[in-house]
Design a protein around this motif. Structure first.
Motif, mmCIF file in Angstrom:
data_model
loop_
_atom_site.group_PDB
_atom_site.id
_atom_site.type_symbol
_atom_site.label_atom_id
_atom_site.label_comp_id
_atom_site.label_asym_id
_atom_site.label_seq_id
_atom_site.Cartn_x
_atom_site.Cartn_y
_atom_site.Cartn_z
ATOM 1 N N ASP A 62 0.847 -1.271 -0.145
ATOM 2 C CA ASP A 62 -0.105 0.028 -0.088
ATOM 3 C C ASP A 62 0.585 1.286 0.162
ATOM 4 O O ASP A 62 1.909 1.428 0.793
ATOM 5 N N CYS A 63 0.569 2.225 -0.788
ATOM 6 C CA CYS A 63 1.590 3.210 -0.993
ATOM 7 C C CYS A 63 0.915 4.411 -0.578
ATOM 8 O O CYS A 63 1.585 5.604 -0.992
ATOM 9 N N HIS A 64 -0.255 4.488 0.368
ATOM 10 C CA HIS A 64 -0.796 5.600 0.672
ATOM 11 C C HIS A 64 -1.684 5.549 1.907
ATOM 12 O O HIS A 64 -2.784 4.792 2.034
ATOM 13 N N ALA A 65 -1.308 6.302 3.004
ATOM 14 C CA ALA A 65 -1.826 5.901 4.319
ATOM 15 C C ALA A 65 -1.567 7.116 5.353
ATOM 16 O O ALA A 65 -0.250 7.795 4.967
ATOM 17 N N HIS A 66 -2.158 7.435 6.389
ATOM 18 C CA HIS A 66 -1.968 8.718 7.167
ATOM 19 C C HIS A 66 -1.714 8.175 8.605
ATOM 20 O O HIS A 66 -2.561 7.061 9.156
ATOM 21 N N THR A 67 -1.133 8.831 9.454
ATOM 22 C CA THR A 67 -1.249 8.680 10.887
ATOM 23 C C THR A 67 -1.400 10.009 11.627
ATOM 24 O O THR A 67 -2.020 10.913 11.085
ATOM 25 N N GLN A 68 -1.373 9.778 12.819
ATOM 26 C CA GLN A 68 -1.439 11.219 13.725
ATOM 27 C C GLN A 68 -0.416 12.160 13.534
ATOM 28 O O GLN A 68 -0.663 13.685 13.809
ATOM 29 N N HIS A 69 0.598 11.851 12.605
ATOM 30 C CA HIS A 69 1.506 12.981 12.083
ATOM 31 C C HIS A 69 0.853 13.869 11.070
ATOM 32 O O HIS A 69 1.334 15.167 10.755
ATOM 33 N N SER A 70 -0.315 13.714 10.509
ATOM 34 C CA SER A 70 -1.045 14.519 9.947
ATOM 35 C C SER A 70 -2.634 14.438 10.211
ATOM 36 O O SER A 70 -2.841 14.637 11.463
ATOM 37 N N ASP A 71 -3.620 13.978 9.510
ATOM 38 C CA ASP A 71 -4.783 13.856 9.733
ATOM 39 C C ASP A 71 -5.294 12.479 10.171
ATOM 40 O O ASP A 71 -6.705 12.486 10.127
ATOM 41 N N GLY A 72 -4.470 11.371 10.284
ATOM 42 C CA GLY A 72 -5.099 10.343 10.511
ATOM 43 C C GLY A 72 -5.129 10.187 12.092
ATOM 44 O O GLY A 72 -4.706 11.065 12.852
ATOM 45 N N ILE A 73 -5.697 9.041 12.436
ATOM 46 C CA ILE A 73 -6.107 8.864 13.856
ATOM 47 C C ILE A 73 -5.141 7.828 14.351
ATOM 48 O O ILE A 73 -5.286 7.472 15.631
ATOM 49 N N GLY A 74 -4.460 7.161 13.753
ATOM 50 C CA GLY A 74 -3.659 5.980 14.367
ATOM 51 C C GLY A 74 -2.426 6.099 14.471
ATOM 52 O O GLY A 74 -1.590 7.432 14.052
ATOM 53 N N GLN A 75 -1.613 5.487 15.272
ATOM 54 C CA GLN A 75 -0.103 5.782 15.701
ATOM 55 C C GLN A 75 0.625 5.003 14.650
ATOM 56 O O GLN A 75 0.006 3.842 14.190
ATOM 57 N N VAL A 76 1.790 5.370 14.267
ATOM 58 C CA VAL A 76 2.558 4.411 13.444
ATOM 59 C C VAL A 76 2.457 2.938 13.696
ATOM 60 O O VAL A 76 2.568 2.161 12.866
ATOM 61 N N ALA A 77 2.789 2.810 15.030
ATOM 62 C CA ALA A 77 3.017 1.225 15.293
ATOM 63 C C ALA A 77 1.745 0.607 15.140
ATOM 64 O O ALA A 77 1.621 -0.646 14.632
#
Length: 366
Positions: A62-77
């Motif tokens: 998968d080449c496209h996902a987001h985390t809490q470092h922008s507008d995502g709600i999940g942590q990298v881990a």
């Protein structure tokens, strides 16, 4: 008037009003996450079973996902844990506002991309290790990313579920991009389980429209997951010699990819494979494709020059093999698409036909 009791007799005290904040958080986050994990683990087993009838080596990612470092709600881990559960071989985290996720991604074994916003579109970027600051000029930004050694792609080219639909001006802007380029035809934003929706149907139609104009547009499928619950619903099957970032990026840029929610697909015309162009003046050779899905195939279609030219109904069989002539009067491209018995979809990238004389090329529709 006699009223019915609010609770069934004997069930007093069974209400959940005394739940702690921790209990509520667990039920609102961890349980849905566990359900999502079950779905992608089941899909991973399905794909591994399908691989037994698919002799070509590929890597899922998968080449496209987001985390809490922008507008995502999940942590990298958490994203990394779900990518592993989904059986993905690679996962890019493409946060919007820079590369602050990079350190955590390296620790978690994820790859780093970015997704700034420029004129008309978001701009997906892979393989660039410096923060890209857009000039709000899509064409110039696209060329700048390539000049710096990155791989640009267009996310959600027709909009995203549930309500964002792009304008004609945004669609027309894509015709200004240098050929070839990568574009998502499935984007799983705000979806879990399966990814394909009406915005993806519009993206596939746009893809065919651009291919018919003579453009080479290599397809991608990405989750655009803004929570770990969405990881694994759609992925790219990348035909690469090994699973390191450089090899995967080279194969992506060359269109050596099929896009899938579950089925495995391969297409070749003569000795020319997906993402490649037939040489002018040489015999076309037979068309060969194989589609595999352990859960069974409902329908497979050959699309040539914007039209469905052949349809097969495997009636739930897990494997379809086709060897035959290319349909008459094909001038631009051929591609194959499939739907499994449960509705999950897959697409090959095109085999492109030789470039016509300049005077006969089509321009962008008006």
């Amino acid at each position: 008037m006699k009223h019915s009791p609010a609770l069934i007799p004997g069930q007093e005290g069974k209400r959940n009003l005394d739940q702690t904040d921790e209990m509520i958080a667990e039920r609102r986050w961890q349980r849905p996450l566990a359900y999502a994990r079950f779905v992608v683990e089941d899909l991973a087993r399905r794909v591994e079973t399908s691989r037994r009838d698919f002799p070509w080596r590929f890597f899922r990612g998968d080449c496209h996902a987001h985390t809490q470092h922008s507008d995502g709600i999940g942590q990298v881990a958490e994203m990394a844990e779900m990518a592993q559960a989904a059986g993905l071989d690679f996962q890019f985290i493409t946060d919007h506002w820079g590369l602050t996720q990079a350190v955590e991604c390296r620790r978690a074994g994820l790859w780093v991309g970015q997704e700034p916003i420029t004129e008309h579109h978001h701009l997906g970027i892979l393989g660039l290790k410096e923060t890209f600051v857009p000039l709000n000029d899509l064409r110039r930004d696209f060329r700048s990313v390539k000049k710096r050694g990155g791989i640009p792609f267009i996310p959600h080219p027709a909009g995203w579920w549930p309500s964002r639909v792009y304008t004609d001006a945004q669609r027309q802007a894509l015709y200004e991009l240098p050929d070839p380029f990568l574009m998502e035809i499935i984007n799983g934003a705000n979806q879990t389980g399966t990814a394909f929706d009406y915005t993806d149907a519009a993206a596939v139609a746009l893809w065919d429209e651009m291919l018919m104009s003579g453009r080479r547009v290599h397809a991608m499928g990405n989750t655009d997951a803004h929570a770990p619950h969405g990881v694994g619903s759609v992925w790219n099957g990348v035909l690469a010699p090994r699973c390191d970032e450089a090899a995967i990026l080279r194969a992506l840029a060359a269109g050596r990819v099929f896009v899938s929610e579950a089925p495995l697909l391969w297409l070749q015309v003569g000795t020319t494979g997906m993402g490649q162009r037939l040489r002018a003046g040489t015999p076309t050779g037979p068309l060969r494709c194989r589609v595999v899905d352990a859960e069974g195939l409902l329908r497979v279609r050959l699309v040539a020059d914007g039209k469905v030219r052949r349809t097969w109904h495997p009636d739930g069989k897990p494997v379809l093999d086709v060897v035959g002539a290319v349909p008459n009067r094909v001038r631009k491209y051929v591609r194959v698409e499939a739907i499994a018995m449960d509705g999950r979809r897959g697409y090959t990238n095109p085999v492109y036909f030789p470039v016509p004389p300049p005077s006969s090329r089509l321009s962008a529709p008006t």
